[in-house]
Design a protein around this motif. Sequence first.
Motif, PDB file in Angstrom:
ATOM      1  N   VAL A 192       0.961  -1.118  -0.131  1.00 22.28           N
ATOM      2  CA  VAL A 192      -0.022  -0.167  -0.609  1.00 22.28           C
ATOM      3  C   VAL A 192       1.188   1.400  -0.271  1.00 22.28           C
ATOM      4  CG1 VAL A 192      -1.835   1.262   1.711  1.00 22.28           C
ATOM      5  CG2 VAL A 192      -1.569  -1.553   1.335  1.00 22.28           C
ATOM      6  N   ILE A 193       0.187   2.352  -1.181  1.00 20.43           N
ATOM      7  CA  ILE A 193       1.201   3.668  -0.617  1.00 20.43           C
ATOM      8  C   ILE A 193       0.289   4.417  -0.892  1.00 20.43           C
ATOM      9  CG2 ILE A 193       2.314   4.963  -2.148  1.00 20.43           C
ATOM     10  CD1 ILE A 193       3.875   2.723  -4.210  1.00 20.43           C
ATOM     11  N   ILE A 194       0.257   5.389   0.391  1.00 18.87           N
ATOM     12  CA  ILE A 194       0.063   6.302   0.110  1.00 18.87           C
ATOM     13  C   ILE A 194       0.170   8.101  -0.209  1.00 18.87           C
ATOM     14  CG2 ILE A 194      -1.422   7.755   2.184  1.00 18.87           C
ATOM     15  CD1 ILE A 194      -2.426   5.272   3.599  1.00 18.87           C
ATOM     16  N   GLY A 197      -1.129  -6.019  -6.507  1.00 19.87           N
ATOM     17  CA  GLY A 197      -2.017  -6.531  -5.783  1.00 19.87           C
ATOM     18  C   GLY A 197      -1.091  -4.846  -5.307  1.00 19.87           C
ATOM     19  N   ILE A 198      -0.710  -3.811  -5.422  1.00 18.52           N
ATOM     20  CA  ILE A 198       0.006  -2.536  -4.806  1.00 18.52           C
ATOM     21  C   ILE A 198      -1.535  -1.720  -5.077  1.00 18.52           C
ATOM     22  CG2 ILE A 198       1.526  -1.025  -4.755  1.00 18.52           C
ATOM     23  CD1 ILE A 198       3.557  -2.925  -6.313  1.00 18.52           C
ATOM     24  N   ARG A 199      -1.685  -1.234  -3.656  1.00 18.11           N
ATOM     25  CA  ARG A 199      -2.739  -0.052  -4.227  1.00 18.11           C
ATOM     26  C   ARG A 199      -2.199   0.867  -3.654  1.00 18.11           C
ATOM     27  NH1 ARG A 199      -6.806   0.293  -0.110  1.00 18.11           N
ATOM     28  NH2 ARG A 199      -5.561  -0.715   1.907  1.00 18.11           N
ATOM     29  N   VAL A 200      -2.675   2.458  -4.619  1.00 20.37           N
ATOM     30  CA  VAL A 200      -1.721   3.538  -4.707  1.00 20.37           C
ATOM     31  C   VAL A 200      -2.882   4.579  -3.991  1.00 20.37           C
ATOM     32  CG1 VAL A 200      -0.005   5.000  -5.435  1.00 20.37           C
ATOM     33  CG2 VAL A 200       0.010   2.482  -5.896  1.00 20.37           C
ATOM     34  N   VAL A 228      -6.882   3.509   7.965  1.00 18.84           N
ATOM     35  CA  VAL A 228      -7.940   2.929   7.334  1.00 18.84           C
ATOM     36  C   VAL A 228      -7.775   3.472   5.529  1.00 18.84           C
ATOM     37  CG1 VAL A 228     -10.526   3.495   6.651  1.00 18.84           C
ATOM     38  CG2 VAL A 228     -10.139   4.173   9.173  1.00 18.84           C
ATOM     39  N   LEU A 229      -7.588   3.901   5.440  1.00  8.20           N
ATOM     40  CA  LEU A 229      -7.058   3.302   3.908  1.00  8.20           C
ATOM     41  C   LEU A 229      -6.042   2.619   3.994  1.00  8.20           C
ATOM     42  CD1 LEU A 229      -8.181   4.857   1.615  1.00  8.20           C
ATOM     43  CD2 LEU A 229      -6.673   7.105   1.872  1.00  8.20           C
ATOM     44  N   ALA A 243     -10.386  -0.825   3.501  1.00  7.75           N
ATOM     45  CA  ALA A 243     -10.718  -0.322   2.305  1.00  7.75           C
ATOM     46  C   ALA A 243      -9.479  -1.144   1.301  1.00  7.75           C
ATOM     47  CB  ALA A 243      -9.582   1.089   2.711  1.00  7.75           C
ATOM     48  N   ARG A 244      -9.491  -2.297   0.924  1.00  8.91           N
ATOM     49  CA  ARG A 244      -9.472  -3.303   0.110  1.00  8.91           C
ATOM     50  C   ARG A 244      -9.152  -3.186  -1.424  1.00  8.91           C
ATOM     51  NH1 ARG A 244     -11.529  -8.930   2.667  1.00  8.91           N
ATOM     52  NH2 ARG A 244     -13.190  -8.510   1.896  1.00  8.91           N
ATOM     53  N   CYS A 245     -10.357  -2.378  -1.253  1.00 14.62           N
ATOM     54  CA  CYS A 245     -10.431  -2.468  -2.756  1.00 14.62           C
ATOM     55  C   CYS A 245     -10.265  -1.448  -3.382  1.00 14.62           C
ATOM     56  CB  CYS A 245     -11.937  -3.162  -3.521  1.00 14.62           C
ATOM     57  SG  CYS A 245     -13.608  -1.907  -3.226  1.00 14.62           S
TER      58      CYS A 245
END
Length: 267
Positions: A143-145, A184-187, A233-234, A239-241
Amino acid sequence: MTIEITMPGSVVLVTGAGAGIGREIATWFARADAIVAVNDIDPVRAADTAARICADGGHAVAFAADVRSDDALDDMFARILTDLGRLDVSVNNVGMMAGRKARAFLDTPLDDAWAVIEQNLHATYRCCRAEATVFARQGQGGVIINVASGEATRPALGLASYGAAKAAIVHLTTTLAVELGPLGIRVNAVAPGTTYTADVAAVIGQEQFDAISRSTPLQRVCEPDELGRLCVVLASDLARCITGQLILADAGAHLGRLPLRLPERED
Ligand SMILES: NC(=O)c1ccc[n+]([C@@H]2O[C@H](COP(=O)([O-])OP(=O)(O)OC[C@H]3O[C@@H](n4cnc5c(N)ncnc54)[C@H](O)[C@@H]3O)[C@@H](O)[C@H]2O)c1
């Protein structure tokens, strides 16, 4: 039903976590049981945040580095992987106007403008690249924020380079969400509105504070811990999707700085 966010064993990097919003983001990840890599350019600040978290029963390690430098970043990521074993979440929080005040476009020396772009866009780009490389190698997503700003979404007088850099960070976020999603990396990105950090408190007077507060639907500015809660949360499974999003955490300021008073009701 109770919903609890815990991420035991997850390693979370927060850049610029020695003060302000970054410190709160680091603190809230530690409260969710994560192991926090606390980055700051100032080793004393980084150590102080890590010590505060540990004193509260959390797990944090300080990693001093200037995230604008390729060499310093390579060294920091190597140290994180050696000392903490892996990386699961990164919050690229370093930014801000490098101590500069709003200044008219035509009066801004180019060197000042480039410094702002370096501090915001280039540093975030470099961090995303290093983080995605680690995530891809680990093969377990990530996960990248990225921390943007309300100024990414609207023009702000005297903040041309800052707004442009933050808008570019939002674009980078969506592009990486598309490119890295199959791994599978969320940004995602978060955009704070005016947030009452120690530095902001020192710069804005009471009059400006009241005016900004009155201009938002919630009639207030944001507190740094509110960004911490949002990032947890993110990054969590709740927030997986969600990927490629910009979430404005600004007390509704993006809805317009207009007088928000309705006419008196007629009977
Ligand atoms: N505070 C606000 O009102 C506000 C509003 C919108 C967006 N933001 C964004 O939120 C983020 C955090 O802002 P803040 O107000 O908490 O900042 P801050 O200035 O209070 O803290 C930033 C921290 O980052 C560290 N830092 C600075 N340059 C660094 C570098 N090159 N490498 C590593 N660490 C570095 C500093 O030492 C400091 O501890 C920034 O991206 C900023 O643009 C803040």
